[in-house]
Design a protein around this motif. Structure first.
Motif, PDB file in Angstrom:
ATOM      1  N   VAL A   5      40.513 118.898 -10.326  1.00 33.91           N
ATOM      2  CA  VAL A   5      39.311 118.812 -11.155  1.00 33.91           C
ATOM      3  C   VAL A   5      38.370 117.764 -10.571  1.00 33.91           C
ATOM      4  CG1 VAL A   5      38.391 118.287 -13.444  1.00 33.91           C
ATOM      5  CG2 VAL A   5      40.546 119.551 -13.225  1.00 33.91           C
ATOM      6  N   LEU A   6      37.132 118.181 -10.302  1.00 30.75           N
ATOM      7  CA  LEU A   6      36.114 117.313  -9.732  1.00 30.75           C
ATOM      8  C   LEU A   6      34.892 117.298 -10.649  1.00 30.75           C
ATOM      9  CD1 LEU A   6      36.266 118.738  -6.081  1.00 30.75           C
ATOM     10  CD2 LEU A   6      37.574 116.811  -7.013  1.00 30.75           C
ATOM     11  N   HIS A   7      34.032 116.285 -10.481  1.00 27.29           N
ATOM     12  CA  HIS A   7      32.788 116.185 -11.234  1.00 27.29           C
ATOM     13  C   HIS A   7      31.608 116.165 -10.273  1.00 27.29           C
ATOM     14  CE1 HIS A   7      35.481 115.093 -14.502  1.00 27.29           C
ATOM     15  NE2 HIS A   7      34.470 115.183 -15.347  1.00 27.29           N
ATOM     16  N   ALA A   8      30.436 116.528 -10.797  1.00 28.59           N
ATOM     17  CA  ALA A   8      29.251 116.692  -9.944  1.00 28.59           C
ATOM     18  C   ALA A   8      28.288 115.518  -9.983  1.00 28.59           C
ATOM     19  CB  ALA A   8      28.498 117.958 -10.356  1.00 28.59           C
ATOM     20  N   ASP A   9      28.689 114.394 -10.593  1.00 29.09           N
ATOM     21  CA  ASP A   9      27.760 113.263 -10.684  1.00 29.09           C
ATOM     22  C   ASP A   9      28.389 111.951 -10.233  1.00 29.09           C
ATOM     23  OD1 ASP A   9      29.519 113.055 -12.792  1.00 29.09           O
ATOM     24  OD2 ASP A   9      27.997 112.913 -14.357  1.00 29.09           O
ATOM     25  N   HIS A  10      29.299 112.033  -9.258  1.00 31.62           N
ATOM     26  CA  HIS A  10      29.940 110.835  -8.734  1.00 31.62           C
ATOM     27  C   HIS A  10      29.641 110.688  -7.245  1.00 31.62           C
ATOM     28  CE1 HIS A  10      32.895 111.464 -12.242  1.00 31.62           C
ATOM     29  NE2 HIS A  10      31.986 110.563 -12.571  1.00 31.62           N
ATOM     30  N   VAL A  11      29.375 109.458  -6.851  1.00 33.46           N
ATOM     31  CA  VAL A  11      29.029 109.156  -5.468  1.00 33.46           C
ATOM     32  C   VAL A  11      30.225 108.487  -4.796  1.00 33.46           C
ATOM     33  CG1 VAL A  11      27.552 107.737  -3.999  1.00 33.46           C
ATOM     34  CG2 VAL A  11      26.566 108.967  -5.930  1.00 33.46           C
ATOM     35  N   TYR A  12      30.860 109.203  -3.884  1.00 30.45           N
ATOM     36  CA  TYR A  12      31.996 108.667  -3.139  1.00 30.45           C
ATOM     37  C   TYR A  12      32.366 109.645  -2.032  1.00 30.45           C
ATOM     38  CZ  TYR A  12      34.974 112.064  -5.627  1.00 30.45           C
ATOM     39  OH  TYR A  12      35.545 113.216  -6.118  1.00 30.45           O
ATOM     40  N   ARG A  13      33.010 109.156  -0.989  1.00 33.73           N
ATOM     41  CA  ARG A  13      33.566 110.019   0.045  1.00 33.73           C
ATOM     42  C   ARG A  13      35.069 109.809   0.050  1.00 33.73           C
ATOM     43  NH1 ARG A  13      30.698 112.713   3.572  1.00 33.73           N
ATOM     44  NH2 ARG A  13      32.490 114.049   3.195  1.00 33.73           N
ATOM     45  N   TYR A  14      35.816 110.921  -0.025  1.00 35.33           N
ATOM     46  CA  TYR A  14      37.260 110.797  -0.204  1.00 35.33           C
ATOM     47  C   TYR A  14      37.969 112.041   0.302  1.00 35.33           C
ATOM     48  CZ  TYR A  14      41.604 109.364  -2.481  1.00 35.33           C
ATOM     49  OH  TYR A  14      42.888 108.973  -2.728  1.00 35.33           O
ATOM     50  N   ASP A  15      39.121 111.837   0.919  1.00 30.80           N
ATOM     51  CA  ASP A  15      39.982 112.929   1.359  1.00 30.80           C
ATOM     52  C   ASP A  15      40.987 113.210   0.243  1.00 30.80           C
ATOM     53  OD1 ASP A  15      41.717 114.707   2.542  1.00 30.80           O
ATOM     54  OD2 ASP A  15      42.292 113.386   4.199  1.00 30.80           O
ATOM     55  N   TYR A  16      40.891 114.399  -0.365  1.00 34.67           N
ATOM     56  CA  TYR A  16      41.793 114.737  -1.468  1.00 34.67           C
ATOM     57  C   TYR A  16      43.198 115.103  -0.994  1.00 34.67           C
ATOM     58  CZ  TYR A  16      37.313 115.236  -3.920  1.00 34.67           C
ATOM     59  OH  TYR A  16      36.058 115.021  -4.449  1.00 34.67           O
ATOM     60  N   GLY A  17      43.395 115.251   0.312  1.00 38.34           N
ATOM     61  CA  GLY A  17      44.690 115.676   0.831  1.00 38.34           C
ATOM     62  C   GLY A  17      45.849 114.795   0.409  1.00 38.34           C
ATOM     63  N   PRO A  18      45.781 113.463   0.611  1.00 40.49           N
ATOM     64  CA  PRO A  18      46.892 112.598   0.196  1.00 40.49           C
ATOM     65  C   PRO A  18      47.156 112.641  -1.302  1.00 40.49           C
ATOM     66  CG  PRO A  18      45.513 111.474   1.793  1.00 40.49           C
ATOM     67  CD  PRO A  18      44.792 112.731   1.423  1.00 40.49           C
ATOM     68  N   LEU A  19      46.119 112.767  -2.109  1.00 42.33           N
ATOM     69  CA  LEU A  19      46.292 112.874  -3.559  1.00 42.33           C
ATOM     70  C   LEU A  19      47.082 114.131  -3.909  1.00 42.33           C
ATOM     71  CD1 LEU A  19      45.543 112.215  -6.561  1.00 42.33           C
ATOM     72  CD2 LEU A  19      43.422 113.491  -6.170  1.00 42.33           C
ATOM     73  N   ILE A  20      46.714 115.252  -3.319  1.00 40.46           N
ATOM     74  CA  ILE A  20      47.414 116.513  -3.588  1.00 40.46           C
ATOM     75  C   ILE A  20      48.848 116.445  -3.095  1.00 40.46           C
ATOM     76  CG2 ILE A  20      47.458 118.977  -3.039  1.00 40.46           C
ATOM     77  CD1 ILE A  20      44.352 118.779  -2.831  1.00 40.46           C
ATOM     78  N   ALA A  21      49.050 115.885  -1.903  1.00 45.65           N
ATOM     79  CA  ALA A  21      50.396 115.794  -1.335  1.00 45.65           C
ATOM     80  C   ALA A  21      51.297 114.922  -2.197  1.00 45.65           C
ATOM     81  CB  ALA A  21      50.319 115.245   0.091  1.00 45.65           C
ATOM     82  N   ARG A  22      50.779 113.792  -2.665  1.00 41.64           N
ATOM     83  CA  ARG A  22      51.595 112.911  -3.502  1.00 41.64           C
ATOM     84  C   ARG A  22      51.932 113.583  -4.823  1.00 41.64           C
ATOM     85  NH1 ARG A  22      50.228 107.282  -6.524  1.00 41.64           N
ATOM     86  NH2 ARG A  22      52.372 106.755  -7.028  1.00 41.64           N
TER      87      ARG A  22
END
Length: 368
Positions: free
Chosen positions: A129-146
């Motif tokens: 689940v993501l939102h459209a009003d947040h400012v950040y750069r992030y790799d979701y891969g480690p989050l999903i893997a964990r």
């Protein structure tokens, strides 16, 4: 959908707290950083994380948003899925969607329920689940893997912030094993300096079960206010995943202004090369520290500057008139500053309207 993960993007905000900045445009499409729009951060993160598709969850002025994203984010290896209207866009017909059936969505959980067939389709094991009003750069891969390795029902991204700002967010607390013990949306009296970073990974079957359980009850129709607390009360295993680096929730015009000032810091909150490039992508931008007529500002190559620009962010197409002085401000695409104008701590809209900040900020105070 890549490897069982269905990424969904909540983009239904009207931007009512954004002042004139939000008039006549959807909040996800508010320009940011001289380079892109708010919605582009989550989409760029998803694409860079190796996801090939993101499902759009929106209702307010949905056609406008779909038309824009179909044009901007149609690229090899990545696309935005438009739910019941996706086939029309893929076929090139772009049929106008009918008015949403039933009562208006009241919260983020309603958005998931309305498009449940596209969220919980065959092969979906997790929902990001993501939102459209947040400012950040992030790799979701480690989050999903964990999340997968832990067997948790939910893994929430969180960040440590100054406690004086926690009341603006969802406060979280964890035990010694990293399991969520408390989740309070916008607490009046915060007891933690950890906040929910508004992106998370659910086990798809568990999320679907709780949405069905809550639907039709006396609830607030919200993921943060209903779904996560219900899962916590139900004894589900919920883990945290700490997010390091810059993350900003753009909820008000004040925070929008501050977030731009943070781009001018030393070092900047986000380097220019980490900002998505969706607005006038062919126009180069640079962070100019000191040059004739410019001091510590983000400027596009097509800037017409006959005055002075200091500690500000200018979008492509901006013109500054002779003798004008612009300080600590944001100039939106095509904005024109009249000759001799003095503008400080403001946002200049495309039509020249000046959205003045109520309280000028001290230099260095840039982050909420």
């Amino acid at each position: 959908m890549a490897d069982g993960v269905r990424a969904v993007l909540l983009a239904g905000g009207e931007g009512r707290r954004m002042g004139r900045l939000g008039h006549g445009r959807l909040k996800p499409l508010v320009p940011f950083g001289g380079s892109c729009r708010l919605i582009d951060f989550s989409l760029a993160n998803a694409a860079d994380s190796g996801l090939d598709e993101v499902l759009l969850l929106s209702q307010y002025e949905e056609r406008q948003l779909m038309d824009d994203l179909h044009r901007t984010w149609r690229r090899p290896g990545f696309r935005v899925h438009f739910g019941p209207y996706d086939r029309a866009y893929r076929d090139g017909t772009g049929r106008r969607p009918p008015p949403p059936a039933g009562p208006p969505e009241r919260g983020t959980a309603d958005a998931l329920i309305r498009k449940a067939p596209y969220v919980f389709g065959p092969g979906t094991s997790e929902v990001l689940v993501l939102h459209a009003d947040h400012v950040y750069r992030y790799d979701y891969g480690p989050l999903i893997a964990r999340h997968r390795a832990s067997g948790a029902a939910l893994t929430v991204a969180h960040q440590r912030i100054d406690r004086r700002w926690v009341h603006l967010f969802g406060m979280v607390e964890f035990d010694a094993d990293g399991q969520l013990t408390r989740f309070v949306e916008k607490p009046a009296d915060p007891t933690s300096d950890l906040v929910f970073a508004a992106f998370c990974v659910f086990d798809a079957a568990v999320l679907h079960r709780y949405l069905e359980r809550l639907d039709g009850t006396d609830w607030q129709h919200d993921i943060s206010r209903d779904v996560i607390p219900a899962m916590l009360a139900g004894g589900e295993r919920i883990l945290g995943h700490e997010v390091h680096g810059h993350w900003e929730d753009i909820g008000t015009v004040d925070r929008y202004h501050r977030a731009h000032l943070a781009l001018l810091g030393d070092p900047p909150a986000l380097p220019l090369d980490r900002l998505p490039r969706t607005l006038a992508p062919g126009v180069p931008r640079s962070l100019v520290a000191d040059a004739p007529g410019v001091e510590r500002s983000i400027v596009p190559a097509d800037l017409v500057n006959h005055g002075r620009l200091a500690h500000s962010v200018a979008f492509p197409g901006v013109r500054i008139g002779a003798g004008a002085h612009v300080t600590r401000s944001v100039l939106l695409p095509g904005a024109s500053v009249p000759d001799g104008a003095a503008i400080d701590s403001a946002i200049v809209l495309e039509d020249g309207f000046v959205q003045q900040m109520e309280t000028p900020y001290a230099r260095g105070e840039a982050r909420v």
